[in-house]
Design a protein around this motif. Structure first.
Motif, mmCIF file in Angstrom:
data_model
loop_
_atom_site.group_PDB
_atom_site.id
_atom_site.type_symbol
_atom_site.label_atom_id
_atom_site.label_comp_id
_atom_site.label_asym_id
_atom_site.label_seq_id
_atom_site.Cartn_x
_atom_site.Cartn_y
_atom_site.Cartn_z
ATOM 1 N N THR A 36 -49.893 -18.466 -44.511
ATOM 2 C CA THR A 36 -48.679 -18.882 -45.188
ATOM 3 C C THR A 36 -47.626 -17.817 -44.902
ATOM 4 O O THR A 36 -47.877 -16.633 -45.104
ATOM 5 N N VAL A 37 -46.485 -18.250 -44.416
ATOM 6 C CA VAL A 37 -45.427 -17.270 -44.140
ATOM 7 C C VAL A 37 -44.798 -16.884 -45.477
ATOM 8 O O VAL A 37 -44.256 -17.732 -46.182
ATOM 9 N N PRO A 38 -44.910 -15.610 -45.866
ATOM 10 C CA PRO A 38 -44.473 -15.228 -47.210
ATOM 11 C C PRO A 38 -42.947 -15.298 -47.378
ATOM 12 O O PRO A 38 -42.214 -15.399 -46.398
ATOM 13 N N GLU A 39 -42.556 -15.200 -48.621
ATOM 14 C CA GLU A 39 -41.132 -15.149 -48.946
ATOM 15 C C GLU A 39 -40.472 -13.988 -48.200
ATOM 16 O O GLU A 39 -41.083 -12.913 -48.067
ATOM 17 N N ASN A 40 -39.297 -14.198 -47.743
ATOM 18 C CA ASN A 40 -38.511 -13.181 -47.023
ATOM 19 C C ASN A 40 -39.120 -12.777 -45.690
ATOM 20 O O ASN A 40 -38.823 -11.702 -45.163
ATOM 21 N N HIS A 41 -40.003 -13.606 -45.188
ATOM 22 C CA HIS A 41 -40.514 -13.436 -43.827
ATOM 23 C C HIS A 41 -40.164 -14.696 -43.046
ATOM 24 O O HIS A 41 -40.025 -15.776 -43.627
ATOM 25 N N ALA A 42 -40.063 -14.571 -41.750
ATOM 26 C CA ALA A 42 -39.849 -15.757 -40.917
ATOM 27 C C ALA A 42 -40.313 -15.470 -39.507
ATOM 28 O O ALA A 42 -40.358 -14.300 -39.082
ATOM 29 N N VAL A 43 -40.677 -16.524 -38.809
ATOM 30 C CA VAL A 43 -41.053 -16.365 -37.409
ATOM 31 C C VAL A 43 -40.243 -17.372 -36.590
ATOM 32 O O VAL A 43 -39.995 -18.486 -37.035
ATOM 33 N N TYR A 44 -39.796 -16.926 -35.425
ATOM 34 C CA TYR A 44 -38.963 -17.758 -34.550
ATOM 35 C C TYR A 44 -39.520 -17.728 -33.130
ATOM 36 O O TYR A 44 -39.948 -16.675 -32.663
ATOM 37 N N LYS A 83 -46.915 -21.176 -38.417
ATOM 38 C CA LYS A 83 -47.827 -20.375 -39.247
ATOM 39 C C LYS A 83 -48.876 -19.671 -38.383
ATOM 40 O O LYS A 83 -49.259 -18.538 -38.642
ATOM 41 N N ALA A 84 -49.347 -20.382 -37.363
ATOM 42 C CA ALA A 84 -50.352 -19.777 -36.487
ATOM 43 C C ALA A 84 -49.737 -18.651 -35.671
ATOM 44 O O ALA A 84 -50.348 -17.598 -35.467
ATOM 45 N N LEU A 85 -48.516 -18.869 -35.224
ATOM 46 C CA LEU A 85 -47.811 -17.843 -34.452
ATOM 47 C C LEU A 85 -47.604 -16.601 -35.322
ATOM 48 O O LEU A 85 -47.840 -15.462 -34.895
ATOM 49 N N TYR A 86 -47.198 -16.840 -36.555
ATOM 50 C CA TYR A 86 -46.974 -15.731 -37.486
ATOM 51 C C TYR A 86 -48.264 -14.917 -37.657
ATOM 52 O O TYR A 86 -48.275 -13.698 -37.508
ATOM 53 N N LEU A 87 -49.359 -15.622 -37.898
ATOM 54 C CA LEU A 87 -50.631 -14.928 -38.109
ATOM 55 C C LEU A 87 -51.034 -14.150 -36.854
ATOM 56 O O LEU A 87 -51.447 -12.988 -36.935
ATOM 57 N N GLY A 88 -50.883 -14.809 -35.718
ATOM 58 C CA GLY A 88 -51.251 -14.153 -34.456
ATOM 59 C C GLY A 88 -50.491 -12.862 -34.253
ATOM 60 O O GLY A 88 -51.054 -11.856 -33.797
ATOM 61 N N GLY A 120 -53.386 -20.349 -26.506
ATOM 62 C CA GLY A 120 -53.516 -19.978 -27.916
ATOM 63 C C GLY A 120 -53.536 -21.178 -28.842
ATOM 64 O O GLY A 120 -54.188 -21.150 -29.889
ATOM 65 N N VAL A 121 -52.831 -22.247 -28.488
ATOM 66 C CA VAL A 121 -52.766 -23.396 -29.407
ATOM 67 C C VAL A 121 -53.744 -24.503 -29.020
ATOM 68 O O VAL A 121 -53.750 -25.565 -29.631
ATOM 69 N N THR A 122 -54.547 -24.270 -28.001
ATOM 70 C CA THR A 122 -55.542 -25.288 -27.646
ATOM 71 C C THR A 122 -56.939 -24.748 -27.924
ATOM 72 O O THR A 122 -57.141 -23.529 -27.960
ATOM 73 N N ARG A 123 -57.890 -25.665 -28.076
ATOM 74 C CA ARG A 123 -59.230 -25.226 -28.473
ATOM 75 C C ARG A 123 -60.202 -25.113 -27.308
ATOM 76 O O ARG A 123 -61.292 -24.611 -27.468
ATOM 77 N N SER A 124 -59.817 -25.660 -26.166
ATOM 78 C CA SER A 124 -60.731 -25.596 -25.022
ATOM 79 C C SER A 124 -59.913 -25.529 -23.746
ATOM 80 O O SER A 124 -58.720 -25.863 -23.735
#
Ligand SMILES: Cc1cc2nc3c(=O)[nH]c(=O)nc-3n(C[C@H](O)[C@H](O)[C@H](O)COP(=O)(O)OP(=O)(O)OC[C@H]3O[C@@H](n4cnc5c(N)ncnc54)[C@H](O)[C@@H]3O)c2cc1C
Lengths: 470, 603
Positions: B248-256, B403-408, B293-297
């Motif tokens: 979860t991208v927290p408050e006052n955080h952002a990814v672009y 969200k995945a990009l942020y976590l990565g 990164g966004v694919t599983r195989s």
């Protein structure tokens, strides 16, 4: 001791041997030390290479000097030295706004550099009110603390790449300035000598820095510059007590807000401003906006910092003892003339690194030592400079007294501080030996390192760890 | 061969359970990625034994024993690369995994003291609980912080906010090559770790540079690293199922993810965002690993990639904002939007959506279509729609990609998938630390060189442009390395990959594009040193002064004899025509002093 062949060795530099012209560098003007055999005003790196080779061949030692007199630490202590005076190397090779970097020779002073940087919208990181004539590169080479902890990512900052002549006579360039390519060829690919690390698996600039000329002589350096503020204010917080100021400093450091951030005591505040009646301590915090929405930046940071301050039940003062923020900012960031600490005959410093939360312990050390030594505490000024983004604090005590008395006190203060765990990261003065006390392996490691780059012990071999080496 | 007596002595030092000569176990240490490029198969030299010391005294005792018995040795902390081993058999491997404690977190003064086996993920989790964070190198959250800080480079995605490992090192404890113990910095005076510089000069400059000694200069047993403020929750809230977690991208955080018209705009954007001091991360992730990164195989990846559409996503940068409060976040976002506007950027992916975002996305997509051409677009669209439908069915909306990009980026946790899955192995080149402008020049040149090797069928077709680049220290410097995927099971690819490496090395020399991150180990010293102030003399001088018997295994550090022989050979052979592989062969054959790789007895 003669200096035959020296003039021929340094093609463009001039060699001086008249006693009265050499007194600035050693014994003379009431200072202890020895007179150098000659002073060479080097104008180019080739001169320094020539001088070094000559010194090797003739068994002489070299003391490099970059600033204008009066010389504080760069003073000849023993016979047989030739001074390498680089203060005439004054080219500002580059002031690069896009990369926020300047490249300047070692003789360039803060006032000279600032003019060039202002024209392109940059500013240099300055120490607290440096004396006029102080070389920027020499100051950075000594890891002298600068005023903006947020901008300091490594204690080596703002020093980046350097050109160094080793004791072996080899000319070397450090960091990415080492190549591939000449400086000009690097500029053509958009480079700007920004990375100080390397080349490859050693950081020679770290070995030279802090060595007081004992590992090599630097002729130019590139340095990190910061954007010149479009809006710049100083928040001032007087306090009788250090504790709340310390908590506020941590708050600001963790938020990564603010520019200048330092604590001065009343004595130093008075010496700097010339105004009496100063509070016991004052925290000074600069807030600035640059090329990107400057007012908005100042506004949110100011509100944030004031929030931290008010959580300590304190409030920012518009002025302290009648000195407003604008003037105070000018005083702490500008070169000072005459120097606010007075001449070397009128004061002596002792400084070390610690962490901010330990500062009160060291203030007590100062109080108790003054009492014990029956020295007037009011003649000691304190300066606490957070560094490295607030992780480290430079603790500096200046004893304002005639030199002999000042020396006696700095020694006593240093001994007492050492007993409490002070870390003398920049050994100097008459307390430099404390830095190496009980560290035989460390001293040995430094000596072996020196030998790699200066096999004949030509470079300032009587300082620091190598005192008895040659 | 290690004598039984010496092995018994080693067991005596670390305990019988912590030393082994079992070949099957030894081979697990020798099995390393890129080993095939160094020694021609997947195994580095088999160590004579592996020991797992439990503390500094044991490390010291082992190193002393090695000195007494002239046994080459090398430590690993987490052991992620061939540089932890030796090309020659017979070296004693110290595996430091039992030294795994976080010794101290000084929250006020923002540093942590760690042992070798503390990995990024562990310290980060503890630090976040205190409102702090650490720099994690691009190898990922699973690798040692100490190895990175003391011995290996230190590039990492959040460098604009968390610096570079070399520069994050504070005090450290060092078992010197001869077994002496040196505690560097303020440790001896106050027991604290806040600096490793001085008194006077800094030994940080002796133990490492931009690169490190890669185990060739004794063993580091403890170190302090800088921590940085973390303006997020005390623990990241994760959703999803392994391995597809999102945060979860927290408050006052952002990814672009921002798309650009071309390289020049990306140069301007990087310089401005760096100096505006608004970003927690600014990074160029090339298209291929992003799609991996966004694919599983690999099948899923291949279906999407084969149209050629997605390789045109190359003009893009990712930015993460993390602010301490809403007002600061507004400032960061306002400035970012200004800079996006000034540099012609369009937001292709963002954790904050709104009507304007969708307009931007439409422009970004039309830009992609223009750059790729209608044919590739038509070819790529069905696969994209199929992929999106599957994702949708699995409950993944476009917002989840953010969200995945942020976590990565925050946790540095997608690395292994992105670099190992597509081709089996990878090499990286160029990537000198320099100005951001020159980094982009590296990306352009790297792409040009790589295209040739893709066309020859040696490297995987990743669209050629695979510059992984980012800023450090508010943009004070930057790096952009050119990653290449190859099939390590195919001898033709293995053989050819080295040609690609040679070409990129030559380009950085001939075109003055900054010394590559490859510049460590003798073959690379031989290429670079004559163009870089003959630096190898000094590095070798340091090594020889402190390790005259050359027992701290230095194949990724320096052996003067080998480097200088190679330099001579390059000069005589008109260097330009000498292949990197040839150099390695020559290096292997070179007579080297006792204790060096080439001088070591065969098993
Ligand atoms: C997929 C992948 C991506 C990578 N990306 C990056 C990157 O982006 N940035 C980067 O900097 N590096 C990168 N690396 C290189 C390296 O893995 C990292 O630097 C990592 O931080 C170190 O972890 P490691 O497990 O490789 O360490 P280890 O294998 O433990 O050690 C690495 C080296 O340091 C030496 N060493 C380790 N511990 C000690 C010790 N205690 N004393 C003395 N020497 C020691 C070892 O001998 C070895 O040579 C990458 C590696 C891989 C496999």
């Amino acid at each position: 001791m003669g200096v035959e062949g020296l003039s021929e060795a340094v093609s463009s530099g001039s060699v001086v041997t008249q006693k009265e012209l050499m007194e600035d560098y050693g014994a003379g003007n009431g200072r202890k030390g020895a007179l150098p055999a000659a002073v060479v005003f080097c104008e180019t790196a080739d001169d320094v290479v020539g001088l070094t080779k000559w010194a090797r061949e003739n068994g002489r030692k070299i003391l490099p000097v970059s600033s204008a007199p009066p010389h504080e630490s760069a003073v000849v202590q023993k016979e047989g030295y030739v001074v390498c005076d680089l203060s005439r190397m004054k080219r500002i090779v580059r002031a690069d706004r896009r990369n926020r970097v300047a490249l300047a020779e070692v003789g360039v002073t803060f006032e000279e550099l600032d003019g060039a940087l202002e024209r392109v919208g940059l500013r240099a990181m300055t120490p607290l009110a440096p004396r006029t004539g102080k070389s920027v590169v020499a100051s950075y080479l000594d890891r002298t603390p600068t005023l903006v902890p947020r901008a300091q990512w490594d204690l080596s900052d703002p020093l980046l790449c350097t050109e160094v002549i080793m004791g072996s006579g080899k000319l070397f360039r450090t960091g990415c300035s080492s190549g591939p390519g000449t400086l000009e060829e690097q500029w053509a690919t958009g480079q700007a000598q920004k990375n100080p690390m390397g080349p490859s698996a050693f950081d020679f600039f770290r070995i030279v820095q802090g060595s007081r000329g004992s590992m090599g002589i630097v002729t130019w350096a590139s340095m990190k510059c910061e954007l010149r503020p479009r809006v710049h204010e100083l928040l001032m917080l007087p306090s009788d007590d250090l504790a709340p100021l310390i908590r506020i400093v941590y708050g600001i450091a963790h938020a990564r807000w603010g520019e200048e951030c330092l604590i001065l005591d009343s004595n130093n505040l008075t010496r700097l401003t010339g105004v009496p009646g100063m509070p016991a301590f004052a925290l000074l915090v600069g807030v600035a906006g640059f090329d990107y929405r400057p007012e908005q930046r100042v506004s949110y940071q100011k509100r944030g910092i004031e929030g931290i301050i008010s959580s300590e039940g304190a409030r920012v003062s518009r002025s302290i003892a009648g000195v407003g923020g604008r003037r105070m900012l000018q005083v702490i960031t500008s070169p000072s003339d005459p120097y606010w600490k007075g001449s070397p005959a009128e004061h002596a410093d002792v400084y070390f690194l610690t962490t901010m939360n330990r500062a009160p312990d060291f203030v007590s050390v100062i109080d108790e030592t003054c009492k014990k030594e029956k020295f007037d505490r009011a003649q000691v000024g304190l300066y606490l400079q957070p560094q490295l983004g607030g992780r480290v604090t430079h603790f500096e005590a200046t004893v304002f007294a005639p030199r002999e008395e000042a020396d006696r006190m700095t020694r006593a203060l240093a001994e007492a501080a050492a007993a409490k765990g002070a870390y003398f990261s920049r050994p100097a003065g008459n307390w430099d030996d404390l830095a190496y006390r009980d560290k035989p392996l460390l001293v040995e490691t430094f000596r072996r390192t020196k030998k790699i780059f200066d096999p004949d012990g030509v470079m300032n071999p009587d300082v620091l760890f190598c005192k008895e080496v040659v | 061969m290690l004598s039984d007596d010496v092995f018994l002595e080693l067991q005596g030092i670390v305990g019988a359970d912590n030393a082994t000569r079992e070949p099957a176990i030894l081979d697990t240490y020798a099995f390393q990625y890129i080993a095939e490029l160094i020694v021609g198969d997947n195994y580095m030299g088999r160590p004579c034994a592996v020991v797992m010391p439990g503390g500094t005294e044991e490390v010291q005792a082992i190193v002393r024993l090695c000195n007494r018995e002239s046994i080459p040795y090398k430590a690993i902390s987490t052991g992620w690369g061939a540089y932890g081993g030796s090309p020659a058999p017979g070296m004693l491997q110290l595996d430091l995994r039992r030294m795994n404690r976080i010794l101290q977190i000084d929250a006020d003064n923002m540093y942590a003291v760690v042992e070798p086996y503390v990995v990024g993920a562990t310290l980060q989790a503890e630090a976040m609980g205190l409102g702090l964070n650490c720099h994690i190198a691009g190898s990922g959250a699973n690798t040692s912080l100490l190895a990175s800080a003391t011995s290996v480079m230190g590039q990492g995605a959040t460098g604009v906010f968390t610096g570079f490992s070399n520069r994050n090192l504070l005090g450290f404890e060092w078992v010197m090559p001869d077994g002496e113990l040196l505690r560097v910095g303020c440790l001896q005076d106050s027991g604290e770790w806040f600096t490793g510089d001085g008194p006077g000069p800094s030994l940080r400059g002796v133990i490492r540079g931009f690169a490190g000694a890669f185990g060739g200069f004794g063993v580091f047993t403890k170190c302090a690293v800088k921590l940085y403020p973390w303006y997020g929750p005390r623990a990241l809230e994760l959703t999803g199922v392994s391995p597809d977690y999102e945060a979860t991208v927290p408050e006052n955080h952002a990814v672009y993810l921002i798309s650009f018209r071309g390289w020049q705009d990306m140069k301007d954007f990087g310089n401005m965002v760096g100096e505006a001091e608004i970003a927690f991360a600014l990074i160029h992730t090339p298209a291929a690993p992003a799609v991996v990164g966004v694919t599983r195989s690999n099948k899923e990846f291949h279906d999407l990639w084969k149209s050629g559409l997605f390789e045109h996503m190359k003009y893009s940068l990712e930015v993460v904002l993390t602010a301490g409060n809403a007002e600061e976040f507004t400032y960061q976002r306002d400035v970012l939007e200004d800079v996006i506007k000034w540099t012609g950027g369009k937001v292709a992916l963002c954790s904050i959506t709104g009507p304007r975002y969708y307009m931007d996305l439409a422009v970004a997509l039309s830009r992609l279509v223009r750059q790729a051409g209608i044919k590739k677009t038509l070819r790529g669209t069905p696969a994209l729609l199929t992929y999106m439908a599957t994702e949708w069915r699995n409950g993944r909306t476009p917002a989840l990609f953010a969200k995945a990009l942020y976590l990565g980026l925050i946790k540095q946790c997608l690395q292994a998938r992105c670099v190992f899955r597509p081709g089996g192995s990878f090499w990286t080149s160029m990537g000198g630390l320099t100005s951001w402008d020159c980094c982009i020049e590296n990306a352009i040149e790297g792409e040009r060189i790589k295209r040739g090797w893709i066309e020859k069928g040696i490297l995987m077709d990743d669209g050629a442009e695979q510059g992984w680049g980012m800023l450090y220290e508010s943009g004070a410097y930057a790096h952009c390395e050119e990653v290449a995927f190859y099939d390590q099971s195919d001898p033709v690819c293995v053989e050819g990959s080295m040609g690609y490496v040679t070409d990129t090395v030559k380009a950085t020399i001939d075109k003055h594009l900054a010394m590559s991150l490859n510049a460590t180990g003798d073959p690379f010293h031989a290429w670079y040193s004559p163009h870089v102030m003959n630096y190898h003399h000094h590095v070798a001088g340091i090594k020889e002064e402190f390790d005259p018997a050359n027992l701290s295994e230095a194949s990724t550090y320096i052996n003067r004899g080998i480097t200088e022989t190679l330099i001579k050979l390059i000069e005589e052979g008109g260097g330009e025509n000498l292949d990197f592989k040839d150099i390695l062969t020559l290096a292997d054959n070179e007579e080297a002093p006792a204790g060096t790789d080439a001088g070591r007895p065969a098993e």
